[in-house]
Scaffold this motif. Structure first.
Motif, PDB file in Angstrom:
ATOM      1  N   HIS A 148       0.609  -0.738   0.432  1.00  0.00           N
ATOM      2  CA  HIS A 148       0.572  -0.071   0.207  1.00  0.00           C
ATOM      3  C   HIS A 148       0.554   1.333   0.153  1.00  0.00           C
ATOM      4  O   HIS A 148       1.848   1.003   0.593  1.00  0.00           O
ATOM      5  CB  HIS A 148      -0.606  -0.595   1.300  1.00  0.00           C
ATOM      6  CG  HIS A 148      -2.520   1.065   1.128  1.00  0.00           C
ATOM      7  ND1 HIS A 148      -1.709   2.342   1.862  1.00  0.00           N
ATOM      8  CD2 HIS A 148      -3.029   0.829   0.588  1.00  0.00           C
ATOM      9  CE1 HIS A 148      -3.232   2.647   1.654  1.00  0.00           C
ATOM     10  NE2 HIS A 148      -3.767   2.151   0.460  1.00  0.00           N
ATOM     11  N   SER A 205       0.623   3.766   1.257  1.00  0.00           N
ATOM     12  CA  SER A 205       1.403   4.173   3.016  1.00  0.00           C
ATOM     13  C   SER A 205       2.437   4.184   3.241  1.00  0.00           C
ATOM     14  O   SER A 205       3.271   4.404   4.173  1.00  0.00           O
ATOM     15  CB  SER A 205      -0.074   4.205   3.616  1.00  0.00           C
ATOM     16  OG  SER A 205       0.010   2.499   4.094  1.00  0.00           O
ATOM     17  N   SER A 206       3.143   2.709   3.091  1.00  0.00           N
ATOM     18  CA  SER A 206       4.236   2.915   3.039  1.00  0.00           C
ATOM     19  C   SER A 206       5.326   3.669   3.355  1.00  0.00           C
ATOM     20  O   SER A 206       6.081   3.291   4.238  1.00  0.00           O
ATOM     21  CB  SER A 206       4.376   0.969   3.024  1.00  0.00           C
ATOM     22  OG  SER A 206       4.384   0.948   1.848  1.00  0.00           O
ATOM     23  N   GLN A 227      -1.993  -3.677  13.159  1.00  0.00           N
ATOM     24  CA  GLN A 227      -2.533  -2.621  12.432  1.00  0.00           C
ATOM     25  C   GLN A 227      -2.037  -0.532  13.879  1.00  0.00           C
ATOM     26  O   GLN A 227      -2.812  -1.063  14.559  1.00  0.00           O
ATOM     27  CB  GLN A 227      -4.088  -2.098  12.809  1.00  0.00           C
ATOM     28  CG  GLN A 227      -4.722  -1.342  12.035  1.00  0.00           C
ATOM     29  CD  GLN A 227      -6.112  -1.456  11.716  1.00  0.00           C
ATOM     30  OE1 GLN A 227      -6.632  -1.680  12.224  1.00  0.00           O
ATOM     31  NE2 GLN A 227      -6.120  -0.979  10.175  1.00  0.00           N
ATOM     32  N   GLU A 242      -1.499   2.672  10.196  1.00  0.00           N
ATOM     33  CA  GLU A 242      -2.510   1.544   9.237  1.00  0.00           C
ATOM     34  C   GLU A 242      -3.884   1.646   9.492  1.00  0.00           C
ATOM     35  O   GLU A 242      -4.657   1.912   9.094  1.00  0.00           O
ATOM     36  CB  GLU A 242      -2.138   0.459  10.059  1.00  0.00           C
ATOM     37  CG  GLU A 242      -0.833  -0.012   9.196  1.00  0.00           C
ATOM     38  CD  GLU A 242       0.214   0.087  10.190  1.00  0.00           C
ATOM     39  OE1 GLU A 242       0.587   0.845  11.007  1.00  0.00           O
ATOM     40  OE2 GLU A 242       1.620   0.273   9.757  1.00  0.00           O
ATOM     41  N   THR A 251      -5.732   0.148   6.485  1.00  0.00           N
ATOM     42  CA  THR A 251      -4.335  -1.025   6.120  1.00  0.00           C
ATOM     43  C   THR A 251      -3.876  -2.264   7.290  1.00  0.00           C
ATOM     44  O   THR A 251      -3.796  -1.509   8.680  1.00  0.00           O
ATOM     45  CB  THR A 251      -3.106  -0.354   5.149  1.00  0.00           C
ATOM     46  OG1 THR A 251      -2.031   0.510   6.269  1.00  0.00           O
ATOM     47  CG2 THR A 251      -3.191   0.435   3.916  1.00  0.00           C
ATOM     48  N   TYR A 252      -3.141  -3.012   6.697  1.00  0.00           N
ATOM     49  CA  TYR A 252      -2.639  -3.829   7.784  1.00  0.00           C
ATOM     50  C   TYR A 252      -1.060  -3.874   7.697  1.00  0.00           C
ATOM     51  O   TYR A 252      -0.742  -4.065   6.359  1.00  0.00           O
ATOM     52  CB  TYR A 252      -3.119  -5.869   7.852  1.00  0.00           C
ATOM     53  CG  TYR A 252      -4.654  -5.189   9.046  1.00  0.00           C
ATOM     54  CD1 TYR A 252      -4.810  -5.773  10.041  1.00  0.00           C
ATOM     55  CD2 TYR A 252      -5.901  -4.524   7.665  1.00  0.00           C
ATOM     56  CE1 TYR A 252      -6.194  -5.136  10.585  1.00  0.00           C
ATOM     57  CE2 TYR A 252      -7.630  -4.359   8.844  1.00  0.00           C
ATOM     58  CZ  TYR A 252      -6.492  -4.900   9.498  1.00  0.00           C
ATOM     59  OH  TYR A 252      -8.478  -4.468  10.586  1.00  0.00           O
ATOM     60  N   ARG A 253       0.034  -4.451   8.536  1.00  0.00           N
ATOM     61  CA  ARG A 253       0.594  -4.495   8.478  1.00  0.00           C
ATOM     62  C   ARG A 253       1.075  -6.891   8.789  1.00  0.00           C
ATOM     63  O   ARG A 253       0.842  -6.856   9.388  1.00  0.00           O
ATOM     64  CB  ARG A 253       1.594  -3.841   9.219  1.00  0.00           C
ATOM     65  CG  ARG A 253       3.074  -4.343   8.854  1.00  0.00           C
ATOM     66  CD  ARG A 253       3.800  -3.619  10.203  1.00  0.00           C
ATOM     67  NE  ARG A 253       3.741  -1.912   9.520  1.00  0.00           N
ATOM     68  CZ  ARG A 253       4.653  -1.184   9.010  1.00  0.00           C
ATOM     69  NH1 ARG A 253       5.981  -2.619   8.713  1.00  0.00           N
ATOM     70  NH2 ARG A 253       4.368  -0.204   8.416  1.00  0.00           N
ATOM     71  N   VAL A 281       2.834  -3.913   4.424  1.00  0.00           N
ATOM     72  CA  VAL A 281       1.544  -3.289   4.481  1.00  0.00           C
ATOM     73  C   VAL A 281       0.550  -3.147   3.662  1.00  0.00           C
ATOM     74  O   VAL A 281       1.169  -3.090   2.334  1.00  0.00           O
ATOM     75  CB  VAL A 281       1.760  -1.893   4.954  1.00  0.00           C
ATOM     76  CG1 VAL A 281       0.663  -0.774   4.840  1.00  0.00           C
ATOM     77  CG2 VAL A 281       2.691  -1.441   5.804  1.00  0.00           C
ATOM     78  N   SER A 311      -3.991  -3.100   2.140  1.00  0.00           N
ATOM     79  CA  SER A 311      -4.914  -2.796   1.839  1.00  0.00           C
ATOM     80  C   SER A 311      -5.840  -4.358   3.033  1.00  0.00           C
ATOM     81  O   SER A 311      -5.643  -5.217   2.883  1.00  0.00           O
ATOM     82  CB  SER A 311      -5.996  -3.030   0.993  1.00  0.00           C
ATOM     83  OG  SER A 311      -6.364  -3.601  -0.186  1.00  0.00           O
ATOM     84  N   HIS A 312      -6.728  -3.941   3.785  1.00  0.00           N
ATOM     85  CA  HIS A 312      -7.281  -5.197   4.450  1.00  0.00           C
ATOM     86  C   HIS A 312      -7.593  -6.365   3.464  1.00  0.00           C
ATOM     87  O   HIS A 312      -7.160  -8.007   3.693  1.00  0.00           O
ATOM     88  CB  HIS A 312      -8.761  -5.115   5.185  1.00  0.00           C
ATOM     89  CG  HIS A 312      -9.367  -5.995   6.596  1.00  0.00           C
ATOM     90  ND1 HIS A 312     -10.306  -6.310   6.503  1.00  0.00           N
ATOM     91  CD2 HIS A 312      -8.690  -6.767   6.960  1.00  0.00           C
ATOM     92  CE1 HIS A 312     -10.345  -7.209   6.684  1.00  0.00           C
ATOM     93  NE2 HIS A 312      -9.245  -7.363   7.644  1.00  0.00           N
ATOM     94  N   THR A 331      -1.527   0.270  18.678  1.00  0.00           N
ATOM     95  CA  THR A 331      -2.075  -0.403  17.327  1.00  0.00           C
ATOM     96  C   THR A 331      -2.134  -1.421  17.968  1.00  0.00           C
ATOM     97  O   THR A 331      -1.956  -3.198  19.170  1.00  0.00           O
ATOM     98  CB  THR A 331       0.061  -0.641  17.757  1.00  0.00           C
ATOM     99  OG1 THR A 331       0.747   0.289  17.592  1.00  0.00           O
ATOM    100  CG2 THR A 331       0.564  -1.845  16.521  1.00  0.00           C
TER     101      THR A 331
END
Lengths: 488, 163
Positions: free
Chosen positions: A8, A10-11, A109, A113, A118-120, A139, A141-142, A273
């Motif tokens: 993603h 966002s990373s 998360q 995230e 999103t999820y790591r 990372v 998206s779900h 987190t």
């Protein structure tokens, strides 16, 4: 999932923020004197602008680097391997991991995230070499994270799979085993505090305050003496770790839940987190039951799962499966996880003859402390240290225990904090026994049993016990097959 | 279970190792004393006497200890396990099932090569056990035997799992 996917976007932000934070720490540590000087002499507008310009320039360069690296990095599965292919000219690399060597795939998360929904995805490999860290932090998206997780875990052994082979579900859809209320989380935080750490901090705090405001230690010439800023910094440095240690569990372990899904243990927790561990029991090497000193006084326990190649990067500990609970609750949880890990008895204690060889290292260090302190004219400090070390020796002697059962060993060690590891013989890799002249005289040995785990849990020390206990441990370790144990 | 002892060449190898460390320690000690005394600091006679005693202890250590270590060093390899017993004051016995071995490596350092010796490093998932001071041919032979044994175990396990 033959077509490669990117993480993603966002990373890029996360990696850039991480680099910026690293830079801030680096500057603060290395240029602290300069910062104080600027603070004292006042800001120079032109030089301030230059500094801001340089900082912005660095941030832009780092962000661009992360952007191009992200753009050129693809993750895909090909021929039963997970491939991370980075074709970025500055940092070209291709990492290939056999799906069969993947130990666990977990979600995390954090704040960032959560903002981007999103999820790591944390992927751990069944490897001694990387047992200390998470091998991949990706990372997504779900929906992508769920799909990739399904692909990655499809080659897990049949007993690892959920019975209906359905999509991996969240902890809310698993069979719940235990949930911890906020009160219990607070109790866990308070009773898990390291008494040794608190005592050390109190001693250091007293030393700091006395040296700052009196001449007991002959610091009358010191430039830092009586300076309020240095006093505050010194006090914070001493007290800070204890405060962090006390407060962090409240945040970290909020909403702690444990459940079971097929052959997997699903643990989730976190306020800021969110972490979710999905631990296949067939790849669990051992269970560790811990009792910090205060919890030991209250007869409370918490536990960790030793899973192949899996570790918590931030805590340097194995995934925790329950917070502090009493013996009945612990037995209930262990019974639900795997009845083989329930222990009715921690076994025999070290024999009386073990006290003398166990005391010797403590006495040796204590004597050195007394001699050094006497030379410095503070003999009383040496005597206090010696008394503390003798207390440690007594506590250490009283803590050690060993129980060799039919299919597993129960090894208890520790000084003030009691740590009990329950390990099937098939998971033990090497057994050592060791004896010196004194222990030979008493017919006892000490030793260790090593297992595949991160460094903290790899070597499990065994206290002094009669020699034949080690012979039995040798025999049992040889008797059990590691593959058979793995597939049990 | 039949334990095997090392070849007598091992004593020389242990002794040379020990002497090298003694020389490093002695040179460090002499250099430190030299630096301190060159700064016009008077060193008490007791320090020189202590250093002299330490030097004698080191010489005795280099002569006697390798013999004791050689006599104590034993190893055993059979179809199921390997065992190494070693030590001076503290005798350590390490045991691991053959079935847990992940990797086998034969290694020869410069001092080992001078004596025609080598060591077999046996890696399991939980650490490494080393059989030291083996003659070159013996080290190769042990490594080959272990490799064959592991291959057979892996084949058997494959058959059992598929069966």
């Amino acid at each position: 999932m033959d077509k490669g996917i990117r993480c993603h976007f966002s990373s890029i932000i996360a990696n850039t923020l991480k680099a910026v934070w690293f830079l801030i720490v680096l500057v603060a540590v290395n240029l602290s004197d300069e910062i104080v000087k600027i603070h004292q002499e006042g800001f120079n507008p032109s030089s301030t602008l230059i500094v801001i310009g340089i900082a912005l320039g660095i941030i832009i360069v780092v962000a661009l680097f992360n952007f191009f690296r992200w753009r050129k990095t693809y993750i895909y599965i090909k021929d039963d391997s997970l491939i991370l292919d980075c074709d970025f000219a500055i940092n070209k690399r291709k990492t290939t991991v056999k799906l069969s060597s993947i130990s666990t795939v977990n979600f995390q998360q954090g704040i960032l995230e959560k903002i981007f929904n999103t999820y790591r995805l944390q992927i751990d490999i069944n490897s001694f070499a990387t047992a200390e860290k998470t091998d991949f932090n990706l990372v997504f998206s779900h929906s992508v994270a769920e799909e990739l997780k399904k692909e990655l875990t499809k080659d897990f052994s049949p007993c690892d799979q959920t019975q209906d082979n359905a999509e991996i579900r969240t902890v809310h859809e698993t069979k719940p085993i235990f949930e911890f209320t906020t009160n219990r989380v607070i109790k866990h935080g308070l009773l898990s505090i390291s008494v040794g750490g608190v005592l050390f901090s109190v001693i250091m705090l007293a030393f700091t305050l006395v040296s700052q405001f009196t001449d007991v230690f002959g610091t009358e010439e010191s430039k830092i003496k009586g300076n309020p800023i240095t006093t505050i910094i010194a006090v914070l440095l001493v007290v800070g770790p204890v405060i962090v240690q006390s407060v962090s569990p409240f945040i970290r372990y909020q909403n702690f839940k444990i459940g079971k899904l097929g052959d997997r243990i699903v643990v989730s927790y976190g306020l800021i987190t969110n972490r979710q561990y999905n631990v296949p029991l067939s790849k669990t090497n051992a269970v560790v039951i811990k009792q910090p000193f205060l919890a030991r006084l209250c007869h409370l326990y918490y536990g960790e799962l030793i899973n192949v190649g899996m570790g918590d990067e931030q805590d340097h500990q194995s995934p925790i499966f329950c917070l502090l609970v009493n013996k009945q609750e612990l037995d209930f949880i262990l019974n639900e996880i795997n009845p083989n890990f329930v222990i009715s008895d921690i076994g025999e204690r070290s024999p009386k003859s073990a006290f003398i060889p166990m005391c010797i290292p403590y006495l040796l260090f204590g004597t050195i402390a007394v001699v050094v302190a006497s030379i410095l004219n503070y003999w009383w400090i040496g005597v206090i240290v010696l008394a503390c070390l003798l207390l440690c020796a007594i506590s250490s002697y009283k803590t050690k225990a060993l129980n060799i059962l039919d299919d597993r060993a129960v090894i208890t060690t520790g000084v003030f904090m009691r740590r009990t590891i329950i390990v099937p013989f098939g998971k033990i890799q090497i057994v050592n026994s060791k004896n010196g002249p004194l222990s030979r005289h008493f017919g006892i040995s000490k030793g260790s049993a090593t297992i595949l785990a991160s460094l903290v849990n790899m070597s499990n020390n065994i206290g002094y016990f009669p020699k034949d206990r080690f012979e039995k441990l040798f025999e049992k370790t040889l008797e059990f097959d590691s593959v058979a144990t793995l597939n049990k | 279970m039949e334990y095997k002892s090392l070849n007598k060449k091992a004593i020389g190898c242990m002794r040379l190792n020990s002497i090298i460390w003694s020389v490093i320690l002695a040179v460090s000690g002499v250099t430190t004393v030299g630096i301190i005394s060159s700064n016009k600091v008077k060193i008490p006679t007791a320090v020189y006497i202590t250093l002299g005693i330490l030097a004698v202890v080191m010489v005795v250590y280099d002569i006697v200890v390798p013999i004791i270590r050689y006599k104590r060093y034993r190893y055993c390899i059979d179809d199921e396990m390997f065992v190494v017993v070693e030590g001076l004051w503290f005798i350590t016995k390490s045991i691991a099932p053959i079935e847990r071995i992940h990797q086998i490596e034969v290694s020869r350092g410069p001092i080992d090569r001078m004596f025609g010796l080598g060591k077999v490093l046996i890696t399991t998932a939980g650490g490494v056990v080393t059989i030291k001071f083996l003659e070159n041919e013996l080290a190769e032979e042990i490594a080959d035997k272990l490799k064959n044994r592991i291959n057979n175990i892996v084949k058997d396990q494959g058959v059992n799992n598929n069966g």
